[in-house]
Scaffold this motif. Structure first.
Motif, mmCIF file in Angstrom:
data_model
loop_
_atom_site.group_PDB
_atom_site.id
_atom_site.type_symbol
_atom_site.label_atom_id
_atom_site.label_comp_id
_atom_site.label_asym_id
_atom_site.label_seq_id
_atom_site.Cartn_x
_atom_site.Cartn_y
_atom_site.Cartn_z
ATOM 1 N N ASP A 80 0.830 -1.208 0.000
ATOM 2 C CA ASP A 80 0.000 0.000 0.000
ATOM 3 C C ASP A 80 0.867 1.261 0.000
ATOM 4 O O ASP A 80 0.534 2.249 -0.647
ATOM 5 N N HIS B 4 -7.072 4.483 6.393
ATOM 6 C CA HIS B 4 -6.383 5.500 5.596
ATOM 7 C C HIS B 4 -6.641 6.855 6.228
ATOM 8 O O HIS B 4 -7.515 7.002 7.078
ATOM 9 N N ASN C 41 -1.583 6.088 4.358
ATOM 10 C CA ASN C 41 -2.175 5.085 5.260
ATOM 11 C C ASN C 41 -2.033 5.552 6.702
ATOM 12 O O ASN C 41 -1.313 6.498 6.998
HETATM 13 ZN ZN LIG Z 1 -5.230 0.368 1.890
#
Ligand SMILES: [Zn+2]
Length: 519
Positions: free
Chosen positions: A13, A207, A241
């Motif tokens: 991510d 997030h 994130n």
């Molecule tokens: Zn994510």
């Protein structure tokens, strides 16, 4: 509070952030460092999505990661196919990791709009895929994408998704706050409600789009999650994130959770800087806990108080996270700022000397210098007050020309005359600009007497034109960064003349390189 497991997805991510692109080498070195630190799960990538991640998993298998579990990430089987025929699931098994994370839809709107299938088929995709990977003997983490939005839109279906995953044998159910827009009390409430009907261990994946990535993760733990997914330094798509570098000390120091060994927590600042270095982004000076400024005190009153008792203006002892208290020297400083810095360098100053440094700083800042970023220039002022200090070199003259001639292009040349250990050295240097030529000439004149300067390299050069209205006498300020043997430092110079401003920063930098304490 219980044991909380951290799951770092910087390598998957995190790399979805603009400006981050990692080589396989980069990913391997971050993996090793995170594992040495004691992160429980490291998500390495999506082996079904690109050849780089396939190579990464092959090579990561050779690393000694201790108790850390490496995770391959991917989606459930495609609609209307079988697991056996699904290339993505095979790529996940071929990555040979002890743990696999499968992402699936939990918001009915997404099932119909994006997946374009029935609610029943989505449940079957999740159930079949998890059972298939469990049969292969893997730990399986199920990421319920858009869980919070899904729960608010169709609670029964969102819970049915979790039940399908749990009944197929998922070891963890992760409630994902994919769009990042929820607020902490909503997150805590929903996790509590899920907890009442689901027994499988829960985790969260938040997030930061509402600025609540960290707060939402902490709220999820209060609600009953025992795994927190996030990234080092909060890197990630859009605004990022949930930032594990903040969440970890919050959990361990403020919420009494057991996460990593206390001696590991003391390496957090170094870990955060290391990862910033590898992803090639400037480390955030103002990040909580691990930022360069996180425990920096500038106001004279604050510094005077911290000198008496460090907890007067600090929420924790910075050593717990491997950071340190700093006192920023500027025209706003009091005597305490200078004393604090001198003490840190092991230099004893009497009252007159402290006052002299303070007066010099105030005068120079009035002339256009700024010492906040140029800590090496400040340290040098303090070193020079040590009894018996010998200046390693002394300028006699310099001369710089820049010329542009037809057919010969642009050339700069500098000559420097300095006294070094009793000898007068007269050296010339050429460069693509006057400062570059001056740097070479000075460096060459010193390197014979001081071979430690061999590895010195200039890493940044900044010029600021000062606004005449601010009352500064100089109109140009130069900040220069040098680096040698893994250590970086910044010096400052100011003058109405750009060459002289550069010279002052440059000669301070070379002198600092020769006298700094931590060589
Ligand atoms: Zn994510």
């Amino acid at each position: 509070m219980p044991q909380v497991f951290l799951y770092d997805t910087t390598l998957r991510d995190g790399t979805q952030r603009e400006d981050i692109s990692l080589s396989v080498e980069d990913k391997l070195s971050i993996t090793k460092r995170l594992a040495d630190f004691g992160i429980q799960y490291i998500e390495g990538g999506w082996p079904g999505s690109n050849p780089k991640d396939v190579e990464y998993f092959t090579r990561a298998a050779e690393l000694d990661l201790g108790a850390t579990r490496l995770v391959a990430f991917g989606s459930t089987r495609h609609k209307h196919t079988t697991c056996k025929q699904d290339a993505n699931l095979h790529a996940l098994l071929d990555a040979n990791t002890p743990t696999i994370t499968l992402v699936g839809k939990s918001w009915d709107y997404h099932v119909r709009q994006v997946l374009d299938t029935t609610l029943e088929e989505n449940l079957a995709m999740i159930r079949d895929s998890i059972a298939y990977l469990k049969d292969a003997g893997r730990e399986v983490i199920f990421d319920a994408e858009h869980f919070f939005d899904g729960f608010l839109a169709n609670r029964d279906y969102a819970l049915a998704v979790l039940e399908a995953a749990a009944s197929a044998g998922a070891d963890w159910l992760i409630l994902c706050e994919t769009n990042g827009g929820k607020l902490p009390w909503e997150v805590e409430q929903i996790v509590r409600e899920v907890r009442q009907t689901i027994n499988t261990p829960l985790g969260c994946h938040c997030h930061n789009d509402s600025g609540c990535g960290v707060a939402n993760s902490l709220a999820a733990v209060r609600g009953g999650c025992t795994q927190v997914q996030g990234t080092t330094n909060g890197y990630g798509e859009r605004v990022g994130n949930a930032n594990l570098t903040t969440i970890l000390p919050d959990l361990q120091l403020k919420m009494d959770c057991q996460v990593v060994a206390p001696e590991r927590l003391r390496e957090l600042t170094a870990l955060s800087r290391y990862v910033a270095e590898v992803v090639n982004l400037k480390h955030d000076d103002h990040a909580p806990y691990i930022g360069h400024s996180a425990f920096a005190h500038k106001g004279g009153i604050h510094v005077a108080a911290v000198l008496k008792s460090s907890d007067t203006y600090q929420h924790i002892d910075p050593a717990l996270v491997g950071n340190e208290t700093r006192s920023i020297i500027s025209e706003l400083s009091g005597r305490g700022n200078i004393l604090y810095r001198a003490q840190a360098l092991g230099i004893d100053l009497n009252g007159d000397e402290v006052q002299k440094v303070l007066n010099d700083i105030k005068r120079l800042e009035y002339e256009g210098f700024t010492f906040e970023a140029a800590e090496a220039s400040v340290e040098l002022m303090l070193y020079r007050l040590r009894p018996g200090y010998v200046q390693p070199f002394e300028l006699i003259d310099y001369f710089v020309i820049s010329e542009r001639r037809q057919n010969r292009g642009l050339l700069s040349e500098a000559t420097v005359k300095v006294r070094v250990k009793g000898d007068v050295k007269f050296t010339a240097g050429e460069g693509n600009g006057p400062v570059n030529a001056l740097t070479r000439a000075l460096h060459d004149s010193l390197v014979e007497a001081y071979p430690t300067l061999q590895n010195l390299c200039m890493t940044d050069y900044k010029v600021r034109i000062l606004d005449g209205a601010t009352g500064t006498a100089a109109s140009i300020r130069v900040l220069i960064d040098f680096q040698s043997d893994g250590k970086k430092w910044t010096t400052v110079g100011a003058s109405p003349n750009i060459i002289e401003a550069s010279w002052r920063a440059l000669s301070d930098s070379m002198e600092y390189a020769l006298v700094r304490q931590d060589k």
